[in-house]
Design an enzyme around this catalytic site. Structure first.
Site, mmCIF file in Angstrom:
data_model
loop_
_atom_site.group_PDB
_atom_site.id
_atom_site.type_symbol
_atom_site.label_atom_id
_atom_site.label_comp_id
_atom_site.label_asym_id
_atom_site.label_seq_id
_atom_site.Cartn_x
_atom_site.Cartn_y
_atom_site.Cartn_z
ATOM 1 N N TRP A 11 -2.916 3.495 0.667
ATOM 2 C CA TRP A 11 -4.270 2.977 0.483
ATOM 3 C C TRP A 11 -5.252 3.561 1.484
ATOM 4 O O TRP A 11 -6.419 3.791 1.151
ATOM 5 C CB TRP A 11 -4.264 1.455 0.528
ATOM 6 C CG TRP A 11 -3.873 0.874 -0.791
ATOM 7 C CD1 TRP A 11 -2.676 0.313 -1.133
ATOM 8 C CD2 TRP A 11 -4.668 0.845 -1.982
ATOM 9 N NE1 TRP A 11 -2.680 -0.065 -2.454
ATOM 10 C CE2 TRP A 11 -3.886 0.241 -3.003
ATOM 11 C CE3 TRP A 11 -5.952 1.271 -2.290
ATOM 12 C CZ2 TRP A 11 -4.362 0.060 -4.305
ATOM 13 C CZ3 TRP A 11 -6.433 1.088 -3.588
ATOM 14 C CH2 TRP A 11 -5.642 0.493 -4.574
ATOM 15 N N GLY A 131 -8.404 -6.949 -4.566
ATOM 16 C CA GLY A 131 -8.518 -6.995 -6.019
ATOM 17 C C GLY A 131 -7.568 -6.034 -6.692
ATOM 18 O O GLY A 131 -6.859 -5.259 -6.034
ATOM 19 N N LYS A 186 -0.218 -13.189 -3.995
ATOM 20 C CA LYS A 186 0.156 -12.565 -5.276
ATOM 21 C C LYS A 186 1.275 -11.553 -5.073
ATOM 22 O O LYS A 186 2.040 -11.259 -5.997
ATOM 23 C CB LYS A 186 -1.067 -11.955 -5.963
ATOM 24 C CG LYS A 186 -1.764 -10.824 -5.225
ATOM 25 C CD LYS A 186 -1.231 -9.452 -5.607
ATOM 26 C CE LYS A 186 -1.843 -8.371 -4.742
ATOM 27 N NZ LYS A 186 -1.274 -7.038 -5.025
ATOM 28 N N ASP A 238 -5.161 -9.969 -10.372
ATOM 29 C CA ASP A 238 -4.343 -8.867 -9.865
ATOM 30 C C ASP A 238 -2.907 -8.946 -10.372
ATOM 31 O O ASP A 238 -2.060 -8.134 -10.003
ATOM 32 C CB ASP A 238 -4.346 -8.900 -8.335
ATOM 33 C CG ASP A 238 -4.136 -7.523 -7.706
ATOM 34 O OD1 ASP A 238 -3.838 -6.575 -8.446
ATOM 35 O OD2 ASP A 238 -4.263 -7.403 -6.477
ATOM 36 N N SER A 248 3.685 -1.038 -8.850
ATOM 37 C CA SER A 248 3.663 -2.157 -7.906
ATOM 38 C C SER A 248 4.865 -2.114 -6.963
ATOM 39 O O SER A 248 6.013 -2.260 -7.380
ATOM 40 C CB SER A 248 3.663 -3.489 -8.663
ATOM 41 O OG SER A 248 3.882 -4.563 -7.775
ATOM 42 N N ARG A 249 4.610 -1.963 -5.683
ATOM 43 C CA ARG A 249 5.710 -1.912 -4.710
ATOM 44 C C ARG A 249 6.406 -3.265 -4.594
ATOM 45 O O ARG A 249 7.627 -3.321 -4.406
ATOM 46 C CB ARG A 249 5.180 -1.481 -3.350
ATOM 47 C CG ARG A 249 4.833 -0.002 -3.277
ATOM 48 C CD ARG A 249 4.473 0.384 -1.869
ATOM 49 N NE ARG A 249 4.198 1.805 -1.763
ATOM 50 C CZ ARG A 249 3.857 2.404 -0.629
ATOM 51 N NH1 ARG A 249 3.752 1.684 0.479
ATOM 52 N NH2 ARG A 249 3.618 3.699 -0.592
ATOM 53 N N GLU A 268 4.391 -5.815 1.216
ATOM 54 C CA GLU A 268 3.764 -6.834 2.062
ATOM 55 C C GLU A 268 4.248 -8.248 1.735
ATOM 56 O O GLU A 268 4.244 -9.130 2.585
ATOM 57 C CB GLU A 268 2.240 -6.774 1.930
ATOM 58 C CG GLU A 268 1.590 -5.626 2.673
ATOM 59 C CD GLU A 268 1.500 -5.841 4.173
ATOM 60 O OE1 GLU A 268 2.074 -6.822 4.673
ATOM 61 O OE2 GLU A 268 0.857 -5.006 4.840
#
Length: 318
Positions: A11, A131, A186, A238, A248-249, A268
């Site tokens: 990111w 987001g 999330k 999300d 998606s990790r 995370e």
């Protein structure tokens, strides 16, 4: 504007790429010894993108912070406090610099939100940029909607003006607490979704989505936020990117965990699950999904047993 991005992972490199693409003067900082930084310095690219040649690379935190009017931070949540303490120790004149936190998570051990840690450490407000979205899609020019929020509405609007573009449409977030809790949590729901995929129980992800928003809304309300915030872009909005996407990790971590495959990237939600247990204890709010993920990862409980218990308990009112 002169913008420095702190953090050169997936990111961080995206935010440097994006800020340069929309016309800003960009410096990207990476720590000494960072493999991500060395790869970018050597090849100008990583697995996700090629940096514009105009983006400068530096391993001087002092130079990165002092040279820019806008500082974007994108590092692991558990490394965040240490980074801010490094910045504070530099004794730089921060003046009217704008800080934008492009990351999600809660601090393990305290359950604190990123904006709380920032305020404690540097004594000022920061904007939070969260987001739905994946780097892979955004660099392919697939647009998305995201949220900018802070405790200062003027700061929120300034940050939106700096970063808005046809690629990313921003919404102004009114409930900073709910947005940060929802954005962090999330990822835990994403791990649970991946575990369901790994157990060939993907059909239960609908129930997971419904129950995930319900339990988080209760937590946000107990902490003093708006219980409806989790139904917005920072959490429910999300879910598609976190619970279903191949990118998606957190989802992939959950799938790999239950199928005994090695996963060597940052997810995370792993640390956030522990932080949410601390908030559950503090507020007295039950968080069944987060607890199940925590027990599977940290207490070596049997994944199928824990997850099936979530959905196969005795009948109760919704």
């Amino acid at each position: 504007m002169k913008i420095s991005v702190i953090g050169c992972g997936r990111w961080g490199s995206f935010h440097a790429w994006y800020a340069s693409k929309i016309g800003h003067d960009v410096t990207l900082y990476g720590r000494a010894g960072s493999k991500n930084f060395q790869r970018l310095k050597t090849t100008g690219a990583n697995d996700y993108l090629t940096l514009p040649p105009e983006v400068r690379l530096t391993q001087s935190l002092s130079a990165a912070v002092s040279s820019a009017s806008v500082i974007v931070i994108s590092v692991g949540a558990q490394n965040f406090r240490g980074l801010l303490e490094e910045i504070s120790a530099l004794n730089l004149e921060l003046g009217r610099k704008i800080f934008v936190l492009c990351m999600k998570g809660l601090e393990r051990g305290t359950g604190k939100r990123l904006s709380e840690i920032f305020s404690e450490t540097l004594g000022r407000n920061a904007a939070i940029w969260v987001g739905p979205g994946h780097v892979e899609d955004l660099v392919a020019s697939i647009p998305n909607c995201m949220v900018m929020a802070s405790a200062d509405e003027t700061l929120t609007r300034e940050a939106v003006e700096i970063f808005k573009s046809p690629l990313i449409r921003f919404y102004y977030g009114a409930d900073l607490l709910g947005i940060e809790i929802g954005a962090a949590a999330k990822n835990v729901v994403g791990i649970a979704a991946g575990m369901l995929d790994g157990l060939n129980c993907t059909s239960l992800k609908g129930a997971l989505m419904a129950r995930g928003t319900a339990e988080l809304s209760r937590l946000v309300e107990a902490l003093g936020g708006d219980k409806m915030t989790v139904y917005g872009l920072s959490h429910l909005g999300d879910y598609e990117a976190t619970l279903f996407s191949k990118h998606s990790r957190n989802r992939l971590f959950g799938e790999d965990f239950v199928t005994a495959k090695k996963f060597d990237k940052l997810a995370e939600g792993v640390e956030t699950a522990a932080a949410l247990m601390e908030l559950s204890k503090k507020t007295g709010v039950e968080l069944p999904i987060s607890r199940a993920v925590y027990k599977i990862i940290y207490e070596n409980c049997e994944p199928e047993e824990q997850l099936m218990y979530l959905f196969m308990r005795s009948t109760k009112a919704e």
